[in-house]
Design a protein around this motif. Structure first.
Motif, short mmCIF file in Angstrom:
data_model
loop_
_atom_site.label_atom_id
_atom_site.label_comp_id
_atom_site.label_asym_id
_atom_site.label_seq_id
_atom_site.Cartn_x
_atom_site.Cartn_y
_atom_site.Cartn_z
N LYS A 89 53.24 39.16 41.84
CA LYS A 89 53.75 38.21 42.81
C LYS A 89 52.89 38.33 44.06
O LYS A 89 53.25 38.96 45.05
CB LYS A 89 55.23 38.46 43.15
N ASP A 119 64.71 39.21 35.68
CA ASP A 119 64.98 38.30 34.59
C ASP A 119 63.69 38.02 33.83
O ASP A 119 62.81 37.30 34.31
CB ASP A 119 65.57 37.00 35.12
N ASN A 179 63.19 36.16 31.49
CA ASN A 179 63.09 34.76 31.10
C ASN A 179 62.76 33.83 32.27
O ASN A 179 62.67 32.63 32.10
CB ASN A 179 64.40 34.30 30.45
N ALA A 180 62.60 34.41 33.44
CA ALA A 180 62.33 33.59 34.61
C ALA A 180 60.95 32.96 34.51
O ALA A 180 60.01 33.53 33.94
CB ALA A 180 62.43 34.43 35.87
N ILE A 181 60.82 31.77 35.07
CA ILE A 181 59.54 31.08 35.11
C ILE A 181 58.85 31.42 36.41
O ILE A 181 59.37 31.17 37.50
CB ILE A 181 59.75 29.56 34.99
N GLY A 182 57.66 32.04 36.30
CA GLY A 182 56.90 32.39 37.49
C GLY A 182 57.66 33.36 38.38
O GLY A 182 58.18 34.39 37.92
N ASP A 183 57.74 33.01 39.67
CA ASP A 183 58.39 33.87 40.64
C ASP A 183 59.84 33.50 40.90
O ASP A 183 60.41 33.90 41.91
CB ASP A 183 57.64 33.78 41.99
N ALA A 184 60.46 32.74 40.01
CA ALA A 184 61.79 32.21 40.28
C ALA A 184 62.82 33.30 40.54
O ALA A 184 63.79 33.08 41.27
CB ALA A 184 62.25 31.32 39.13
N ASP A 185 62.63 34.49 39.94
CA ASP A 185 63.62 35.56 40.11
C ASP A 185 63.23 36.54 41.20
O ASP A 185 63.84 37.62 41.31
CB ASP A 185 63.85 36.29 38.79
N GLN A 217 70.74 33.14 33.11
CA GLN A 217 71.12 32.29 32.01
C GLN A 217 72.61 32.46 31.68
O GLN A 217 73.23 33.46 32.04
CB GLN A 217 70.28 32.62 30.77
#
Length: 491
Positions: free
Chosen positions: A7, A71, A73-79, A93
């Motif tokens: 990140k 997470d 399963n997170a896309i990119g830095d979403a978590d 989820q």
């Protein structure tokens, strides 16, 4: 190294802070260690999948926390979230699982510190209040009878991109127009009080959307409401209405600050609340709260009270819970007063004055014009009160002594007429208004009845030179059907 390394923006921020700290060291600043780093993680919605993290520590200056919700399963830095201390949230989820949440703290002149804890998401799906797949169970209502907002169930691409049934709402631009969901069970917000709704708008605009819960199960309970605003994006989005945090009492109880979370008969949605919003919108997946007590059917006619237009009188499903309408078969007796002695609002026997409206927008009644035995009449159904106005050209009835009206009703037990004089200024509530009302009972149903009321029987109607409003009332409230004809003043 930790997930944080991928990140880049957070690493750069940390390096920037450290670089500044080193410069300050050169200037002679003293270092301070970050101590007692910890955090709390809690579910912040009714399903358990939205988790809030609040970090705390001591000893640091200008401390910044980076929260990795872990997470995979997170896309990119979403978590990955960053905060100076206030709670940050993340939506996992819709499944039960355990996650490693890591909080890293950096501060001026201090070494980076991290702490990791586990958080278990115990997912509980929200109760479906309206997914529009089973339209009959929703008992949808709108304002189509008054050329207002409508809702139809149609197949469209839903929020997930797949075809599904949704509510297609067409708003006509009225300030307070709404569609209503009336399930056979109360909507229960006593323990779970967040309701979400998927919402589609064609244009990118901020639109106020108000959700109201009406018909409290407790005696004297108030309707409550929450106002949300759409984000200025086109397409689907999800609106959230938190009745435990954001609810207010609905008008006319809006100044009462105590909110009672209860069970409610109806869920009411206003799109473009208090604004002249027009357009077509989709709604779907109204979810949350719970389903509670059965909505009562007071008169045991198979129509639940929330949609029964005649709650206390047995009727039919086809007629909205009211008895089947019966019409008169003959016309009332024709008036014989001399036209020179009459001011007529409505009669074939005379020339009528100009009437602005036979049903004001604040009326609580249905209205239609019918012909009985070749004679035009007015019909009010589901009548509580209906306003008739001659505001553009008020009536000078100062020389008149009586008011006459013919009525025919199959079920009214009381009939009332209020007359309002707007005074010399011709304006409502201008300081010189006067009014009086007359009610009568004991008349026959199923035949034409003629009433001749002396104007002296209207206490409070001091002036009669600028008559502008005539309010028709009847009992049972909201259930009466009344035909009227030959409405005039005479001397």
């Amino acid at each position: 190294m930790m997930k944080l390394l991928k990140k880049g923006k957070y690493v750069l921020l940390a390096l920037s802070i450290i670089a500044c700290s080193k410069d300050e060291d050169v200037a002679g600043s003293s270092s301070a260690s970050i101590t007692n780093l910890t955090f709390t993680s809690v579910s912040v919605d009714d399903t358990g999948k939205v988790v809030g993290v609040t970090p705390t520590s001591t000893g640091g200056t200008n401390t910044v926390y980076t929260v990795d919700f872990g997470d995979a399963n997170a896309i990119g830095d979403a978590d990955i979230k960053q905060t100076s201390g206030p709670q940050v949230t993340y939506e996992y989820q819709a499944t039960t699982a355990t996650y490693d949440i890591k909080v890293t703290a950096v501060a001026d002149n201090a070494d980076e510190v991290s702490v990791t804890k586990q958080h278990t998401v115990t997912f509980e799906a929200g109760v479906s209040l309206a997914d529009f797949e089973d339209e009959a169970s929703l008992n949808l209502r709108d304002d189509r009878d008054n050329d207002g907002v409508t809702i139809e169930v149609e197949t469209k691409n839903g929020k997930d991109g797949t075809p599904s049934k949704v509510g297609v709402v067409t708003s006509k631009g009225d300030l307070y127009e709404a569609f209503i969901v009336n399930r056979s069970k109360h909507v229960d917000v006593t323990s779970k009080s967040i309701i979400t709704m998927d919402f589609y708008q064609e244009t990118a605009a901020e639109i106020p959307v108000l959700m109201k819960l009406g018909g409290a199960s407790i005696d004297g309970g108030f309707d409550i409401e929450v106002l949300a605003t759409t984000t200025a994006t086109s397409g689907w989005q999800t609106l959230s209405f938190d009745f435990s945090k954001d609810a207010t009492n609905s008008f006319p109880n809006h100044e009462t600050t105590t909110i009672t979370l209860d069970q409610f008969q109806s869920l009411i949605v206003f799109i473009g609340f208090a604004e002249t919003t027009t357009g077509t919108f989709y709604v779907d997946n109204i979810t949350g709260g719970g389903l509670g007590l059965d909505v009562p059917d007071t008169d045991n006619d198979g129509v639940i009270d929330s949609i029964d237009k005649c709650v206390n009188t047995p009727g039919t499903v086809a007629n909205g819970g009211c008895p089947e309408e019966t019409d008169p078969v003959d016309a009332p007796t024709a008036p014989t007063k001399s036209a020179a002695d009459v001011i007529s609002l409505y009669s074939d026997a005379y020339t009528d004055v100009s009437v602005d409206t036979w049903k004001t927008d604040w009326s609580v009644s249905n209205y239609e014009e019918k012909t009985i035995a070749s004679n035009p009449v007015k019909l009010y159904t589901s009548l509580s009160y209906a306003g008739v106005e001659t505001t553009s050209a008020t009536i000078d009835a100062s020389t008149m002594t009586h008011v006459h009206i013919d009525i025919w009703s199959s079920n009214a037990t009381e009939f009332g007429l209020k007359i309002v004089d707007f005074g010399a200024d011709g304006a409502f509530d201008g300081g010189d208004d006067t009014e009086g009302a007359k009610t009568i009972t004991g008349f026959a149903n199923g035949s034409w009845v003629s009433f001749d009321f002396p104007l002296s029987d209207f206490p409070g109607l001091v002036n009669k030179g600028h008559l502008a409003q005539y309010i028709i009332t009847a009992l049972p409230n909201g259930e009466a059907s009344v035909f009227i004809d030959n409405f005039y003043f005479y001397k």
